[in-house]
Design a protein around this motif. Sequence first.
Motif: not given
Length: 453
Positions: A341, A344, A348, A392
């Motif tokens: 990931h 993400r 953020n 997350s």
Amino acid sequence: RPNVGDIKYVDINGDGKIDWTDKGFIGRTNRPELTYGLNLDFAWNGFDFNAQFTGGATLVESVTGLPYWVSLLIFAVVVIVYTSFGGFTAVVITDTIQGIIMILGTFLFMFFVLKAGGGLSGVDAGLAQNLPGVYDNLTAKYAPGSLLSFCGSALRLFGCFRRSYKDMPVTDEPVTSYKETAKGLLTIAIPITVGSAGLQMLTMLETKIYMGQLLGLGYTQMEADIMRGIYGMTLTIFNMPCAFITPITISIIPAITSHLTLLDHKAAKATEESAARITGLICMPCAFGLAVLAEPVTALLGGYTGEKLALATTLMTIMGFGIIFNAVVLVTTAIMQAHGHVNRPVINMLIGGLIKLAAVALLTGNPAIGIAGTPIGTLLCYLCICFLNIFSIRSLIEQSPAIVKNLIKPFCAAAIMGILVYATWLGLTAIGMTSRVILCGVPICVGVAVYVV
């Protein structure tokens, strides 16, 4: 006081005396006013990539006359576009050519220096004559035997690598093509590159904002520059503890991916929680220590006194607690990257950066807060990213690690340590101790003893 032959001093601020407050800018020099650099690193499934650029925007600004931030943006876009459309092969070719030129240039430089100096012995004799006491015997240190030993060690390591590579197990899985490998690497590299470039832009905008706000509050350019220098010093100290967290993030990514490849999610979770626990053990005492010892630390490292020391103490106290969230951000980002990931954490980070800019613009414009709004914005930035990353991880990873749970014990231990350290410092100041080394060293030793116990 002025002496015969000195330049003519001017009472710039008109206070009737000439001292350090009358310093001012006399013009531009031929030296750069600002130097910067951007390092990009990532590793994935045994592949690692590093890119670096520095000073490019200064060059574009000098040649074209464009504003600095526009030049920086152009340079960042060029790097991203080149990497994206040129592909991994283009990057490899460019780095290879650069490496060959650097190696050839180094050997040519050494050759001409040795030729002009009369060989290694001649250079050694010249250094001994012109710089006595600075250089030891150069020939004794860098004799041909030493060079051969270095080369032998390099060949030995290369041989070990080749043997280990042959012993790797062979599978029936199809070999991934260079195109697919490059595509996978760029899938990771581009978001990280965009995030890093965006973070650099946000940092530059932050400086622009708080300097403008300070000048708007009525501070002179010199006073604003002094505040910026103090903030820069505290920011440098703030980044020191997290330098110990970076090796952890680098090491856990391949460890986690290897467990995930073997479908051992339990081992991956254990590795992630272990990394969080070690991060807490390192960052918590640093955060509390710098927060409660902000005054003696900035006095010792920055040499500040009076109003400057009071300002540095305020900034360092705020920045100290930000170390906790910065460290957690580094580890949680690495965990998400290890699970694939990669987008993400970038999102953020950009959200936190925007919150930082908004906080800095709002707080530094308040006369009661001023430059203190900048570290507050930094603290809010990392606090926001920290919570977004933890959220997350819980939403993206099926067997998510217990990050907060593994940080509670180090937090409590560091809090107790901080109280005793602060009490020790207060006791030393109460008995009239003025030595900056003792005011820092003794509380730190007490803190280490308490934290270990």
